[in-house]
Design a protein around this motif. Sequence first.
Motif, short mmCIF file in Angstrom:
data_model
loop_
_atom_site.label_atom_id
_atom_site.label_comp_id
_atom_site.label_asym_id
_atom_site.label_seq_id
_atom_site.Cartn_x
_atom_site.Cartn_y
_atom_site.Cartn_z
N TYR A 39 4.35 -4.05 3.89
CA TYR A 39 5.09 -2.90 4.39
C TYR A 39 4.87 -1.73 3.46
O TYR A 39 5.79 -1.09 3.01
CB TYR A 39 6.57 -3.27 4.56
N ASP A 40 3.63 -1.45 3.18
CA ASP A 40 3.24 -0.39 2.26
C ASP A 40 2.53 0.72 3.06
O ASP A 40 1.33 0.65 3.29
CB ASP A 40 2.31 -0.96 1.20
N PRO A 41 3.27 1.72 3.50
CA PRO A 41 2.67 2.80 4.28
C PRO A 41 1.57 3.53 3.52
O PRO A 41 0.61 3.99 4.14
CB PRO A 41 3.83 3.74 4.59
N GLY A 42 1.68 3.64 2.21
CA GLY A 42 0.66 4.31 1.42
C GLY A 42 -0.66 3.57 1.46
O GLY A 42 -1.71 4.16 1.71
N LEU A 43 -0.62 2.27 1.26
CA LEU A 43 -1.83 1.46 1.30
C LEU A 43 -2.42 1.44 2.70
O LEU A 43 -3.63 1.58 2.89
CB LEU A 43 -1.54 0.05 0.80
N GLU B 133 -3.57 5.02 -4.61
CA GLU B 133 -3.51 6.17 -3.71
C GLU B 133 -3.83 7.47 -4.42
O GLU B 133 -3.04 8.42 -4.43
CB GLU B 133 -2.14 6.21 -3.03
N SER B 134 -5.01 7.53 -5.04
CA SER B 134 -5.43 8.70 -5.82
C SER B 134 -6.88 9.04 -5.53
O SER B 134 -7.63 8.24 -4.99
CB SER B 134 -5.27 8.40 -7.31
N GLY C 93 6.45 6.36 -3.14
CA GLY C 93 5.95 5.23 -3.92
C GLY C 93 5.08 4.32 -3.08
O GLY C 93 4.71 3.25 -3.52
N GLY C 94 4.79 4.74 -1.84
CA GLY C 94 3.90 3.97 -0.99
C GLY C 94 4.55 2.77 -0.34
O GLY C 94 3.90 2.01 0.33
N THR C 95 5.87 2.58 -0.49
CA THR C 95 6.51 1.41 0.07
C THR C 95 7.60 1.82 1.04
O THR C 95 8.42 2.67 0.73
CB THR C 95 7.14 0.54 -1.04
N ALA C 96 7.60 1.22 2.20
CA ALA C 96 8.64 1.51 3.18
C ALA C 96 9.95 0.90 2.73
O ALA C 96 9.97 -0.20 2.21
CB ALA C 96 8.25 0.96 4.54
N GLU C 97 11.04 1.63 2.92
CA GLU C 97 12.34 1.09 2.55
C GLU C 97 12.86 0.10 3.57
O GLU C 97 13.67 -0.74 3.25
CB GLU C 97 13.34 2.24 2.37
#
Length: 159
Positions: A4-8, A82-83, A136-140
Amino acid sequence: ACGYDPGLFSLVMAIAEYESEFKPGLQGDNGQSLGMMQINTRWHTDRMEALGVTDLTDTAQCAAVALDYLRELVSRYGFEPESHELCLAYNMGPSGARKALADGITSNSYSESVFSTYQNYLEEMKAAPGVTSTEGGTAEQGPTEDTPIITTGKEEVKP
């Protein structure tokens, strides 16, 4: 695979869009780079074998190899998640990216394009139902009872 990592998830989508425009059968580098993530079989055969990947034209298998590689670039080589630097390393390999960074090159047209697309996908994720934060790339918010279950043959996975 992204949990559940929207950033990744957004980064993988951005890389796939840049590398292949989501064309699973695409071949590059004289046939050595395959699939939507353009996995170079010259460098990733051991990774593929370890993951049980046999077909890079299968989008799930190709994404699994790319995710494993991205995670290694972060955990083993110390690239920031994510950079631009991580995008450079995905494209040039860790040695090429370190050399570019040592020469003062912190981005190139590849990383700028991928990172811009990543940011667009991340914005879309922020607006998605059920995602309360992408910081932080993580969905709450994780899966709900309505989240479908995908059976991979080995385990049940909630997307």
